[in-house]
Design a protein around this motif. Structure first.
Motif, PDB file in Angstrom:
ATOM      1  N   PRO A 127       0.885  -1.273   0.062  1.00 21.59           N
ATOM      2  CA  PRO A 127       0.126   0.106   0.125  1.00 21.59           C
ATOM      3  C   PRO A 127       0.740   1.141   0.005  1.00 21.59           C
ATOM      4  O   PRO A 127       1.699   1.498   1.079  1.00 21.59           O
ATOM      5  CB  PRO A 127      -0.909  -0.070   1.201  1.00 21.59           C
ATOM      6  CG  PRO A 127       0.065  -0.858   2.160  1.00 21.59           C
ATOM      7  CD  PRO A 127       0.780  -1.940   1.313  1.00 21.59           C
ATOM      8  N   LEU A 174      -4.374   3.156  -2.980  1.00 20.53           N
ATOM      9  CA  LEU A 174      -5.219   3.513  -1.696  1.00 20.53           C
ATOM     10  C   LEU A 174      -4.919   5.014  -1.286  1.00 20.53           C
ATOM     11  O   LEU A 174      -4.688   5.296  -0.004  1.00 20.53           O
ATOM     12  CB  LEU A 174      -4.710   2.432  -0.676  1.00 20.53           C
ATOM     13  CG  LEU A 174      -5.264   1.003  -0.507  1.00 20.53           C
ATOM     14  CD1 LEU A 174      -4.670   0.146   0.243  1.00 20.53           C
ATOM     15  CD2 LEU A 174      -6.713   0.970  -0.697  1.00 20.53           C
ATOM     16  N   ASP A 203      -7.148   7.063  -0.390  1.00 22.11           N
ATOM     17  CA  ASP A 203      -8.304   7.403   0.730  1.00 22.11           C
ATOM     18  C   ASP A 203      -7.995   6.881   2.104  1.00 22.11           C
ATOM     19  O   ASP A 203      -8.657   7.112   2.742  1.00 22.11           O
ATOM     20  CB  ASP A 203      -9.734   7.102   0.058  1.00 22.11           C
ATOM     21  CG  ASP A 203      -9.896   7.688  -1.052  1.00 22.11           C
ATOM     22  OD1 ASP A 203      -9.468   8.926  -1.281  1.00 22.11           O
ATOM     23  OD2 ASP A 203     -10.811   7.448  -1.881  1.00 22.11           O
ATOM     24  N   LEU A 204      -6.916   5.794   2.038  1.00 19.94           N
ATOM     25  CA  LEU A 204      -6.919   5.052   3.327  1.00 19.94           C
ATOM     26  C   LEU A 204      -6.625   5.880   4.510  1.00 19.94           C
ATOM     27  O   LEU A 204      -7.501   5.871   5.451  1.00 19.94           O
ATOM     28  CB  LEU A 204      -5.743   4.093   3.152  1.00 19.94           C
ATOM     29  CG  LEU A 204      -5.645   3.122   4.357  1.00 19.94           C
ATOM     30  CD1 LEU A 204      -6.899   2.296   4.512  1.00 19.94           C
ATOM     31  CD2 LEU A 204      -4.334   2.422   4.184  1.00 19.94           C
ATOM     32  N   LEU A 251     -14.696   2.554   5.360  1.00 17.72           N
ATOM     33  CA  LEU A 251     -13.369   1.758   5.455  1.00 17.72           C
ATOM     34  C   LEU A 251     -13.309   0.168   5.042  1.00 17.72           C
ATOM     35  O   LEU A 251     -12.301  -0.371   4.498  1.00 17.72           O
ATOM     36  CB  LEU A 251     -12.708   2.260   6.700  1.00 17.72           C
ATOM     37  CG  LEU A 251     -11.347   1.660   7.118  1.00 17.72           C
ATOM     38  CD1 LEU A 251     -10.189   2.483   5.972  1.00 17.72           C
ATOM     39  CD2 LEU A 251     -10.741   2.115   8.460  1.00 17.72           C
ATOM     40  N   LEU A 287     -13.618  -0.431   1.595  1.00 11.85           N
ATOM     41  CA  LEU A 287     -12.232  -0.110   0.875  1.00 11.85           C
ATOM     42  C   LEU A 287     -11.257  -1.022   0.915  1.00 11.85           C
ATOM     43  O   LEU A 287     -10.694  -1.820   0.094  1.00 11.85           O
ATOM     44  CB  LEU A 287     -11.530   1.101   1.537  1.00 11.85           C
ATOM     45  CG  LEU A 287     -10.240   1.300   1.012  1.00 11.85           C
ATOM     46  CD1 LEU A 287     -10.218   1.811  -0.604  1.00 11.85           C
ATOM     47  CD2 LEU A 287      -9.855   2.874   1.793  1.00 11.85           C
ATOM     48  N   TYR A 288     -11.227  -1.929   2.122  1.00 16.35           N
ATOM     49  CA  TYR A 288     -10.254  -2.916   2.386  1.00 16.35           C
ATOM     50  C   TYR A 288     -10.966  -4.142   1.279  1.00 16.35           C
ATOM     51  O   TYR A 288     -10.181  -4.814   0.848  1.00 16.35           O
ATOM     52  CB  TYR A 288     -10.194  -3.292   3.658  1.00 16.35           C
ATOM     53  CG  TYR A 288      -9.100  -2.658   4.352  1.00 16.35           C
ATOM     54  CD1 TYR A 288      -7.874  -2.996   4.136  1.00 16.35           C
ATOM     55  CD2 TYR A 288      -9.332  -1.720   5.402  1.00 16.35           C
ATOM     56  CE1 TYR A 288      -6.729  -2.247   4.955  1.00 16.35           C
ATOM     57  CE2 TYR A 288      -8.653  -1.035   6.139  1.00 16.35           C
ATOM     58  CZ  TYR A 288      -7.147  -1.401   5.892  1.00 16.35           C
ATOM     59  OH  TYR A 288      -6.100  -0.537   6.687  1.00 16.35           O
ATOM     60  N   THR A 307     -10.382  -3.795  -2.130  1.00 12.85           N
ATOM     61  CA  THR A 307      -8.728  -3.941  -2.579  1.00 12.85           C
ATOM     62  C   THR A 307      -8.623  -5.283  -2.763  1.00 12.85           C
ATOM     63  O   THR A 307      -7.816  -5.671  -3.598  1.00 12.85           O
ATOM     64  CB  THR A 307      -8.096  -3.077  -1.529  1.00 12.85           C
ATOM     65  OG1 THR A 307      -8.582  -1.463  -1.603  1.00 12.85           O
ATOM     66  CG2 THR A 307      -6.731  -2.977  -1.922  1.00 12.85           C
ATOM     67  N   PRO A 314      -5.579   2.023  10.686  1.00 17.08           N
ATOM     68  CA  PRO A 314      -6.575   1.425   9.519  1.00 17.08           C
ATOM     69  C   PRO A 314      -7.365   0.303   9.916  1.00 17.08           C
ATOM     70  O   PRO A 314      -8.440   0.085   9.896  1.00 17.08           O
ATOM     71  CB  PRO A 314      -6.094   2.182   8.338  1.00 17.08           C
ATOM     72  CG  PRO A 314      -4.988   2.827   8.950  1.00 17.08           C
ATOM     73  CD  PRO A 314      -4.260   2.588  10.216  1.00 17.08           C
TER      74      PRO A 314
END
Length: 484
Positions: A262, A296, A298-299, A372, A375-376, A379, A429
Protein backbone atom coordinates in the motif's frame (compact mmCIF):
# COMPACT_ATOMS: atom_id res chain seq x y z
CA UNK A 1 20.81 -34.90 29.11
CA UNK A 2 19.25 -31.97 31.00
CA UNK A 3 19.11 -28.59 29.29
CA UNK A 4 21.35 -25.83 30.65
CA UNK A 5 19.90 -22.49 31.75
CA UNK A 6 21.13 -20.83 28.55
CA UNK A 7 19.55 -23.58 26.46
CA UNK A 8 16.26 -23.17 28.31
CA UNK A 9 16.24 -19.40 27.81
CA UNK A 10 16.82 -19.83 24.07
CA UNK A 11 13.79 -22.10 23.59
CA UNK A 12 10.84 -20.91 21.57
CA UNK A 13 7.40 -21.77 22.92
CA UNK A 14 7.05 -24.73 20.57
CA UNK A 15 10.50 -26.01 21.50
CA UNK A 16 9.81 -25.66 25.22
CA UNK A 17 6.57 -27.64 25.01
CA UNK A 18 8.33 -30.33 22.96
CA UNK A 19 11.11 -30.57 25.56
CA UNK A 20 8.56 -31.03 28.35
CA UNK A 21 6.57 -33.56 26.33
CA UNK A 22 9.69 -35.66 25.67
CA UNK A 23 11.03 -35.39 29.21
CA UNK A 24 14.18 -33.46 28.32
CA UNK A 25 13.03 -30.75 30.74
CA UNK A 26 10.50 -30.57 33.56
CA UNK A 27 7.92 -27.83 33.82
CA UNK A 28 9.18 -27.07 37.33
CA UNK A 29 12.79 -26.65 36.20
CA UNK A 30 11.77 -24.44 33.29
CA UNK A 31 9.41 -22.30 35.36
CA UNK A 32 12.09 -21.88 38.04
CA UNK A 33 14.60 -20.77 35.41
CA UNK A 34 12.23 -18.16 34.02
CA UNK A 35 11.23 -16.87 37.45
CA UNK A 36 14.93 -16.32 38.20
CA UNK A 37 15.28 -14.56 34.85
CA UNK A 38 12.36 -12.28 35.67
CA UNK A 39 13.87 -11.33 39.01
CA UNK A 40 17.29 -10.69 37.46
CA UNK A 41 15.75 -8.38 34.83
CA UNK A 42 13.28 -6.61 37.12
CA UNK A 43 14.76 -3.25 36.09
CA UNK A 44 13.17 -3.62 32.65
CA UNK A 45 9.83 -3.04 34.46
CA UNK A 46 8.23 -5.60 32.15
CA UNK A 47 5.97 -7.03 34.86
CA UNK A 48 3.55 -5.54 37.37
CA UNK A 49 3.48 -8.77 39.37
CA UNK A 50 5.36 -12.05 39.47
CA UNK A 51 3.17 -14.91 40.66
CA UNK A 52 5.93 -17.30 41.72
CA UNK A 53 4.00 -19.51 44.15
CA UNK A 54 1.07 -20.04 41.79
CA UNK A 55 3.38 -20.66 38.84
CA UNK A 56 5.50 -23.23 40.67
CA UNK A 57 2.39 -25.04 41.93
CA UNK A 58 1.02 -25.19 38.38
CA UNK A 59 4.36 -26.54 37.12
CA UNK A 60 4.31 -29.30 39.74
CA UNK A 61 0.81 -30.28 38.62
CA UNK A 62 2.00 -30.56 35.01
CA UNK A 63 4.97 -32.72 36.05
CA UNK A 64 2.70 -34.98 38.11
CA UNK A 65 0.68 -35.93 35.02
CA UNK A 66 1.39 -39.11 33.14
CA UNK A 67 3.25 -38.94 29.85
CA UNK A 68 0.00 -39.57 28.02
CA UNK A 69 -1.84 -36.83 29.94
CA UNK A 70 0.90 -34.28 29.23
CA UNK A 71 0.90 -35.23 25.55
CA UNK A 72 -2.76 -34.21 25.34
CA UNK A 73 -1.90 -30.67 26.49
CA UNK A 74 -0.63 -28.63 23.52
CA UNK A 75 0.93 -26.01 25.87
CA UNK A 76 2.06 -28.35 28.67
CA UNK A 77 4.24 -26.42 31.11
CA UNK A 78 4.57 -23.29 28.95
CA UNK A 79 5.08 -20.15 31.09
CA UNK A 80 3.38 -17.03 29.73
CA UNK A 81 2.69 -13.48 30.88
CA UNK A 82 -0.69 -11.76 30.57
CA UNK A 83 -1.12 -8.01 30.11
CA UNK A 84 -2.28 -6.26 33.27
CA UNK A 85 -5.63 -5.20 31.78
CA UNK A 86 -6.71 -8.82 31.12
CA UNK A 87 -8.49 -10.72 33.89
CA UNK A 88 -6.68 -13.71 35.44
CA UNK A 89 -8.43 -15.30 38.42
CA UNK A 90 -6.69 -14.54 41.71
CA UNK A 91 -4.41 -11.89 40.18
CA UNK A 92 -4.56 -8.11 40.01
CA UNK A 93 -6.14 -6.48 36.97
CA UNK A 94 -4.54 -3.09 37.55
CA UNK A 95 -4.39 -1.83 33.93
CA UNK A 96 -1.28 0.05 35.04
CA UNK A 97 -3.29 2.72 36.86
CA UNK A 98 -3.29 3.63 40.59
CA UNK A 99 -7.05 3.38 41.18
CA UNK A 100 -6.95 -0.35 40.29
CA UNK A 101 -3.50 -1.11 41.70
CA UNK A 102 -4.76 -3.68 44.25
CA UNK A 103 -7.84 -4.94 42.42
CA UNK A 104 -7.89 -8.76 42.37
CA UNK A 105 -10.43 -10.41 40.05
CA UNK A 106 -12.21 -13.72 40.57
CA UNK A 107 -12.52 -15.07 37.03
CA UNK A 108 -10.21 -15.33 34.03
CA UNK A 109 -10.78 -14.04 30.52
CA UNK A 110 -11.90 -16.85 28.20
CA UNK A 111 -8.70 -16.52 26.15
CA UNK A 112 -6.63 -16.99 29.31
CA UNK A 113 -8.72 -19.98 30.38
CA UNK A 114 -8.17 -21.63 27.00
CA UNK A 115 -4.39 -21.29 27.35
CA UNK A 116 -4.36 -22.53 30.95
CA UNK A 117 -6.62 -25.46 30.05
CA UNK A 118 -4.09 -26.32 27.32
CA UNK A 119 -1.31 -26.47 29.94
CA UNK A 120 0.06 -22.90 29.98
CA UNK A 121 1.33 -21.42 33.27
CA UNK A 122 0.74 -17.73 34.02
CA UNK A 123 4.08 -16.48 35.36
CA UNK A 124 2.81 -12.99 36.10
CA UNK A 125 1.03 -9.89 34.83
CA UNK A 126 2.73 -7.66 32.26
CA UNK A 127 3.21 -3.90 32.54
CA UNK A 128 1.59 -1.59 30.01
CA UNK A 129 0.86 1.97 29.01
CA UNK A 130 -1.50 3.25 31.68
CA UNK A 131 -5.09 2.23 30.86
CA UNK A 132 -3.84 1.11 27.41
CA UNK A 133 -4.28 4.59 25.92
CA UNK A 134 -0.76 5.08 24.58
CA UNK A 135 1.94 3.47 22.47
CA UNK A 136 5.10 3.99 24.57
CA UNK A 137 4.45 1.94 27.75
CA UNK A 138 6.12 4.80 29.61
CA UNK A 139 3.93 4.26 32.64
CA UNK A 140 4.49 6.90 35.32
CA UNK A 141 2.49 5.16 38.04
CA UNK A 142 4.67 4.23 41.05
CA UNK A 143 3.09 0.77 40.90
CA UNK A 144 4.28 0.20 37.32
CA UNK A 145 7.03 2.55 36.05
CA UNK A 146 8.26 2.88 32.45
CA UNK A 147 8.83 -0.35 30.53
CA UNK A 148 12.28 -0.47 28.94
CA UNK A 149 13.17 -1.93 25.55
CA UNK A 150 15.52 -4.93 26.05
CA UNK A 151 17.49 -3.90 22.94
CA UNK A 152 18.18 -0.42 24.36
CA UNK A 153 16.95 0.39 27.87
CA UNK A 154 16.82 4.10 27.11
CA UNK A 155 14.13 3.52 24.46
CA UNK A 156 10.46 2.64 24.41
CA UNK A 157 9.34 -0.94 23.77
CA UNK A 158 6.16 0.32 22.12
CA UNK A 159 2.73 -0.06 23.60
CA UNK A 160 0.36 -0.38 25.03
CA UNK A 161 1.36 -4.06 25.42
CA UNK A 162 4.98 -3.11 26.00
CA UNK A 163 5.46 -5.25 29.11
CA UNK A 164 4.38 -8.43 27.33
CA UNK A 165 6.68 -7.62 24.40
CA UNK A 166 9.65 -6.73 26.59
CA UNK A 167 9.27 -9.91 28.67
CA UNK A 168 9.21 -12.07 25.54
CA UNK A 169 12.12 -10.28 23.86
CA UNK A 170 14.20 -10.47 27.07
CA UNK A 171 13.64 -14.24 27.32
CA UNK A 172 11.67 -13.91 30.56
CA UNK A 173 8.94 -15.94 28.86
CA UNK A 174 8.60 -17.33 25.34
CA UNK A 175 5.03 -16.06 24.77
CA UNK A 176 2.17 -14.04 26.22
CA UNK A 177 -1.01 -12.07 25.70
CA UNK A 178 -1.49 -8.40 24.94
CA UNK A 179 -4.46 -6.35 23.80
CA UNK A 180 -4.88 -4.29 20.65
CA UNK A 181 -7.23 -1.38 19.97
CA UNK A 182 -5.22 0.54 17.37
CA UNK A 183 -1.85 -1.22 17.30
CA UNK A 184 -1.06 -2.16 20.88
CA UNK A 185 0.05 -5.72 20.07
CA UNK A 186 1.75 -5.03 16.74
CA UNK A 187 3.67 -1.85 17.58
CA UNK A 188 5.53 -3.32 20.58
CA UNK A 189 6.07 -6.56 18.67
CA UNK A 190 7.83 -4.61 15.92
CA UNK A 191 9.93 -2.47 18.26
CA UNK A 192 11.15 -5.44 20.33
CA UNK A 193 11.80 -7.93 17.53
CA UNK A 194 8.96 -10.40 18.15
CA UNK A 195 5.71 -11.39 16.43
CA UNK A 196 2.18 -10.33 17.38
CA UNK A 197 -1.31 -10.97 16.01
CA UNK A 198 -4.36 -8.75 16.10
CA UNK A 199 -7.12 -11.27 15.32
CA UNK A 200 -10.25 -10.52 13.30
CA UNK A 201 -12.92 -8.45 15.06
CA UNK A 202 -15.18 -7.42 12.19
CA UNK A 203 -18.51 -6.17 13.48
CA UNK A 204 -18.40 -8.43 16.52
CA UNK A 205 -20.41 -11.57 17.08
CA UNK A 206 -19.37 -14.51 14.91
CA UNK A 207 -16.83 -12.34 13.07
CA UNK A 208 -14.86 -11.78 16.29
CA UNK A 209 -12.12 -14.42 16.59
CA UNK A 210 -11.51 -14.08 20.36
CA UNK A 211 -14.49 -13.59 22.68
CA UNK A 212 -13.53 -11.93 25.99
CA UNK A 213 -16.61 -9.90 27.02
CA UNK A 214 -16.16 -7.83 30.20
CA UNK A 215 -12.83 -9.60 30.83
CA UNK A 216 -10.49 -6.80 29.67
CA UNK A 217 -10.32 -3.21 30.94
CA UNK A 218 -11.67 -1.62 27.76
CA UNK A 219 -11.21 1.29 25.47
CA UNK A 220 -13.64 0.45 22.68
CA UNK A 221 -16.07 -2.45 22.30
CA UNK A 222 -15.91 -1.99 18.54
CA UNK A 223 -12.13 -2.18 18.32
CA UNK A 224 -10.62 -3.95 21.38
CA UNK A 225 -9.27 -7.49 21.20
CA UNK A 226 -6.82 -9.75 23.02
CA UNK A 227 -3.87 -10.82 20.86
CA UNK A 228 -1.07 -13.43 21.22
CA UNK A 229 2.61 -12.46 21.12
CA UNK A 230 5.74 -14.65 20.86
CA UNK A 231 9.23 -14.69 19.39
CA UNK A 232 8.12 -16.48 16.21
CA UNK A 233 5.00 -16.49 14.07
CA UNK A 234 4.86 -20.26 14.55
CA UNK A 235 4.52 -19.71 18.30
CA UNK A 236 1.84 -17.05 17.82
CA UNK A 237 -0.03 -19.63 15.74
CA UNK A 238 0.42 -22.17 18.55
CA UNK A 239 -1.34 -19.86 21.03
CA UNK A 240 -4.00 -18.87 18.51
CA UNK A 241 -4.81 -22.52 17.86
CA UNK A 242 -5.20 -23.19 21.59
CA UNK A 243 -7.53 -20.20 22.04
CA UNK A 244 -9.71 -21.05 19.03
CA UNK A 245 -9.58 -24.87 19.17
CA UNK A 246 -8.30 -24.66 15.61
CA UNK A 247 -6.54 -27.06 13.30
CA UNK A 248 -2.84 -26.89 12.38
CA UNK A 249 -1.96 -24.33 9.73
CA UNK A 250 -1.82 -25.41 6.11
CA UNK A 251 1.65 -24.83 4.63
CA UNK A 252 1.98 -21.90 2.22
CA UNK A 253 4.39 -21.83 -0.72
CA UNK A 254 5.90 -18.44 -1.42
CA UNK A 255 5.76 -18.78 -5.24
CA UNK A 256 2.20 -17.95 -6.18
CA UNK A 257 1.56 -15.54 -3.30
CA UNK A 258 0.35 -12.13 -4.44
CA UNK A 259 0.97 -9.43 -1.84
CA UNK A 260 0.00 -5.75 -2.05
CA UNK A 261 2.30 -2.90 -1.05
CA UNK A 262 0.00 0.00 0.00
CA UNK A 263 1.61 3.21 -1.23
CA UNK A 264 0.53 5.46 1.69
CA UNK A 265 2.21 3.13 4.18
CA UNK A 266 5.53 3.05 2.28
CA UNK A 267 5.99 6.84 2.22
CA UNK A 268 7.18 9.27 4.90
CA UNK A 269 9.36 6.66 6.58
CA UNK A 270 12.56 6.84 8.58
CA UNK A 271 15.26 6.47 5.92
CA UNK A 272 17.16 3.60 7.53
CA UNK A 273 13.96 1.74 8.38
CA UNK A 274 12.83 2.00 4.76
CA UNK A 275 16.15 0.68 3.46
CA UNK A 276 16.14 -2.32 5.80
CA UNK A 277 12.51 -3.22 5.12
CA UNK A 278 12.76 -2.74 1.35
CA UNK A 279 15.66 -5.20 1.48
CA UNK A 280 13.43 -7.66 3.34
CA UNK A 281 10.78 -7.29 0.62
CA UNK A 282 13.44 -7.94 -2.03
CA UNK A 283 14.45 -11.15 -0.26
CA UNK A 284 10.83 -12.31 -0.24
CA UNK A 285 10.51 -11.44 -3.92
CA UNK A 286 13.64 -13.48 -4.67
CA UNK A 287 11.94 -16.38 -2.87
CA UNK A 288 8.99 -16.18 -5.27
CA UNK A 289 6.49 -13.74 -3.75
CA UNK A 290 4.77 -11.47 -6.26
CA UNK A 291 4.41 -7.91 -4.99
CA UNK A 292 1.85 -5.45 -6.35
CA UNK A 293 1.81 -1.69 -5.78
CA UNK A 294 -1.59 -0.59 -4.40
CA UNK A 295 -2.49 3.13 -4.46
CA UNK A 296 -5.15 3.43 -1.68
CA UNK A 297 -5.14 7.27 -1.60
CA UNK A 298 -8.21 7.40 0.65
CA UNK A 299 -6.92 5.02 3.32
CA UNK A 300 -5.25 7.38 5.78
CA UNK A 301 -7.71 10.31 5.50
CA UNK A 302 -10.69 8.00 6.00
CA UNK A 303 -9.13 6.26 9.00
CA UNK A 304 -8.08 9.57 10.56
CA UNK A 305 -11.60 10.96 10.48
CA UNK A 306 -13.17 8.06 12.39
CA UNK A 307 -10.47 6.75 14.72
CA UNK A 308 -10.85 8.96 17.78
CA UNK A 309 -14.64 9.43 17.65
CA UNK A 310 -15.15 5.67 17.96
CA UNK A 311 -12.42 4.92 20.51
CA UNK A 312 -12.87 7.88 22.84
CA UNK A 313 -16.66 7.93 22.83
CA UNK A 314 -16.96 4.22 23.48
CA UNK A 315 -14.42 4.46 26.31
CA UNK A 316 -16.76 6.88 28.11
CA UNK A 317 -19.39 4.11 28.17
CA UNK A 318 -17.34 0.91 28.21
CA UNK A 319 -14.94 1.71 31.05
CA UNK A 320 -17.70 2.35 33.66
CA UNK A 321 -19.54 -0.74 32.42
CA UNK A 322 -16.43 -2.88 32.98
CA UNK A 323 -15.79 -1.38 36.42
CA UNK A 324 -19.33 -2.15 37.49
CA UNK A 325 -19.47 -5.65 35.99
CA UNK A 326 -16.23 -6.66 37.69
CA UNK A 327 -16.94 -5.09 41.09
CA UNK A 328 -14.00 -2.69 40.89
CA UNK A 329 -13.18 -0.32 43.79
CA UNK A 330 -14.01 2.67 41.56
CA UNK A 331 -17.01 2.90 39.21
CA UNK A 332 -16.73 6.11 37.15
CA UNK A 333 -14.42 7.74 34.63
CA UNK A 334 -14.00 10.65 37.03
CA UNK A 335 -12.81 8.37 39.83
CA UNK A 336 -10.28 6.69 37.56
CA UNK A 337 -9.12 10.03 36.16
CA UNK A 338 -8.57 11.46 39.65
CA UNK A 339 -5.66 9.05 40.20
CA UNK A 340 -4.19 8.80 36.68
CA UNK A 341 -0.41 9.13 36.99
CA UNK A 342 0.76 9.77 33.41
CA UNK A 343 0.22 13.27 31.93
CA UNK A 344 -0.45 11.95 28.41
CA UNK A 345 -3.12 9.56 29.73
CA UNK A 346 -4.66 12.30 31.87
CA UNK A 347 -5.19 14.45 28.78
CA UNK A 348 -6.87 11.59 26.94
CA UNK A 349 -9.11 10.65 29.85
CA UNK A 350 -10.18 14.27 30.23
CA UNK A 351 -11.36 14.12 26.60
CA UNK A 352 -13.10 10.81 27.31
CA UNK A 353 -14.84 12.21 30.40
CA UNK A 354 -16.00 15.27 28.45
CA UNK A 355 -17.38 13.03 25.66
CA UNK A 356 -15.51 15.29 23.26
CA UNK A 357 -16.33 13.19 20.20
CA UNK A 358 -19.95 12.36 21.03
CA UNK A 359 -21.37 14.38 18.16
CA UNK A 360 -19.18 12.61 15.59
CA UNK A 361 -19.63 9.08 16.94
CA UNK A 362 -22.76 7.90 15.12
CA UNK A 363 -21.51 9.08 11.73
CA UNK A 364 -18.09 7.51 12.29
CA UNK A 365 -19.62 4.16 13.30
CA UNK A 366 -22.44 3.95 10.75
CA UNK A 367 -20.88 5.66 7.72
CA UNK A 368 -17.11 6.12 8.03
CA UNK A 369 -16.26 2.67 9.38
CA UNK A 370 -18.37 0.76 6.83
CA UNK A 371 -16.73 2.83 4.07
CA UNK A 372 -13.29 1.82 5.36
CA UNK A 373 -14.35 -1.82 5.54
CA UNK A 374 -15.57 -1.66 1.93
CA UNK A 375 -12.30 -0.08 0.85
CA UNK A 376 -10.33 -3.00 2.27
CA UNK A 377 -12.69 -5.69 0.94
CA UNK A 378 -12.78 -4.13 -2.54
CA UNK A 379 -8.99 -3.79 -2.59
CA UNK A 380 -8.33 -7.42 -1.68
CA UNK A 381 -10.84 -8.57 -4.32
CA UNK A 382 -9.97 -6.19 -7.16
CA UNK A 383 -6.21 -6.57 -6.79
CA UNK A 384 -6.48 -10.35 -6.23
CA UNK A 385 -4.07 -10.14 -3.31
CA UNK A 386 -3.65 -12.44 -0.32
CA UNK A 387 -2.58 -9.65 2.03
CA UNK A 388 -1.13 -6.16 2.31
CA UNK A 389 2.48 -5.76 3.52
CA UNK A 390 3.96 -2.60 5.02
CA UNK A 391 6.23 -1.35 7.84
CA UNK A 392 4.47 -1.91 11.16
CA UNK A 393 5.78 1.46 12.34
CA UNK A 394 7.18 4.39 10.31
CA UNK A 395 10.23 4.71 12.60
CA UNK A 396 12.23 2.64 15.11
CA UNK A 397 11.95 2.93 18.89
CA UNK A 398 12.57 6.44 20.23
CA UNK A 399 13.98 7.49 23.63
CA UNK A 400 11.73 7.28 26.69
CA UNK A 401 10.13 10.53 27.85
CA UNK A 402 10.00 9.98 31.61
CA UNK A 403 8.41 13.35 32.28
CA UNK A 404 5.28 13.11 30.15
CA UNK A 405 4.81 9.49 29.07
CA UNK A 406 4.95 10.49 25.41
CA UNK A 407 5.75 13.63 23.45
CA UNK A 408 6.53 14.42 19.80
CA UNK A 409 8.75 12.71 17.24
CA UNK A 410 10.32 13.70 13.95
CA UNK A 411 10.50 11.19 11.11
CA UNK A 412 13.51 11.60 8.80
CA UNK A 413 14.02 15.20 9.90
CA UNK A 414 10.43 16.23 9.20
CA UNK A 415 8.08 18.38 11.26
CA UNK A 416 7.41 17.23 14.86
CA UNK A 417 4.47 14.85 15.12
CA UNK A 418 2.43 13.63 18.06
CA UNK A 419 4.18 10.44 19.13
CA UNK A 420 1.06 8.32 19.43
CA UNK A 421 -0.35 9.47 16.09
CA UNK A 422 2.97 8.78 14.37
CA UNK A 423 3.26 5.21 15.61
CA UNK A 424 -0.43 4.43 15.03
CA UNK A 425 -0.39 5.67 11.44
CA UNK A 426 0.08 2.22 9.91
CA UNK A 427 -1.69 -0.05 12.38
CA UNK A 428 -4.80 2.02 13.08
CA UNK A 429 -6.67 1.70 9.75
CA UNK A 430 -6.88 -2.10 9.83
CA UNK A 431 -7.84 -1.97 13.50
CA UNK A 432 -10.79 0.32 12.78
CA UNK A 433 -11.95 -1.96 9.96
CA UNK A 434 -11.68 -5.03 12.20
CA UNK A 435 -9.46 -7.04 9.85
CA UNK A 436 -6.58 -9.24 11.12
CA UNK A 437 -3.02 -7.92 11.28
CA UNK A 438 0.25 -9.72 11.98
CA UNK A 439 3.60 -8.07 12.74
CA UNK A 440 6.75 -10.13 12.29
CA UNK A 441 10.45 -9.32 12.76
CA UNK A 442 12.14 -8.14 9.56
CA UNK A 443 15.54 -6.65 10.45
CA UNK A 444 17.47 -4.26 12.66
CA UNK A 445 19.00 -0.81 12.36
CA UNK A 446 22.77 -0.20 12.45
CA UNK A 447 22.49 0.25 16.21
CA UNK A 448 20.55 -2.99 16.64
CA UNK A 449 17.00 -1.66 17.06
CA UNK A 450 14.39 -4.15 15.79
CA UNK A 451 12.06 -3.38 12.89
CA UNK A 452 8.85 -5.15 11.87
CA UNK A 453 6.73 -5.77 8.79
CA UNK A 454 2.97 -6.09 9.05
CA UNK A 455 0.66 -8.31 7.05
CA UNK A 456 -3.02 -7.29 6.97
CA UNK A 457 -5.52 -9.74 5.47
CA UNK A 458 -9.22 -9.93 4.64
CA UNK A 459 -11.68 -10.36 7.48
CA UNK A 460 -11.55 -13.93 8.78
CA UNK A 461 -8.29 -14.81 7.04
CA UNK A 462 -6.37 -15.16 10.32
CA UNK A 463 -5.13 -18.72 9.78
CA UNK A 464 -4.09 -17.95 6.20
CA UNK A 465 -2.33 -14.78 7.42
CA UNK A 466 -0.45 -16.77 10.07
CA UNK A 467 0.54 -19.38 7.51
CA UNK A 468 1.92 -16.65 5.23
CA UNK A 469 3.80 -15.21 8.22
CA UNK A 470 5.32 -18.63 8.99
CA UNK A 471 6.47 -18.89 5.36
CA UNK A 472 7.90 -15.36 5.47
CA UNK A 473 9.90 -16.04 8.63
CA UNK A 474 11.65 -18.97 6.92
CA UNK A 475 13.16 -16.35 4.60
CA UNK A 476 13.61 -13.43 6.99
CA UNK A 477 14.74 -15.47 10.02
CA UNK A 478 14.70 -14.55 13.69
CA UNK A 479 16.46 -11.50 15.12
CA UNK A 480 19.44 -11.89 17.45
CA UNK A 481 18.63 -11.86 21.15
CA UNK A 482 19.23 -8.61 23.04
CA UNK A 483 22.40 -8.30 25.08
CA UNK A 484 21.29 -8.12 28.71
Amino acid sequence: MALTVDEQLALTASEAVAAIHTGRMTALDYTSTLLARAEALANLNALTSLEADQALAAARRIDALSVEERARLPLAGLPIVVKANINVAGMRTCAGTPSLAQFVVRTSAPSVRKLVDAGAIVLGKANMHELAVGITSTNLSPHARPVRNPYDRTRIPGGSSGGTAAAIAARIVPAGLGTDTGGSVRIPAALTGIAGLRPSVGNGGAERRYHDPQAVVPISRTRDTVGPMARTVSDVALLDRAITDGLPLAAVRLPGLRIGLPAPLWHGLDHELETVLRTAVDRLADAGVEFVEVALPDLLPLASDISLPIAFHEASEDVPAWLDANGAPVRTIAQVLADVASPDVQRIYEAVAAKTFGAQYDEALTQGRPALQRLYADTFAAQRIDALLFPTTPLPAVPIDEANGSSTVSIAGGEPLDEMAAYLRHTDPGSIAGIPGLSLPAGVTRTGLPLGLELDGPLGSDRRLLAIGVAFETVLGALPAPTL
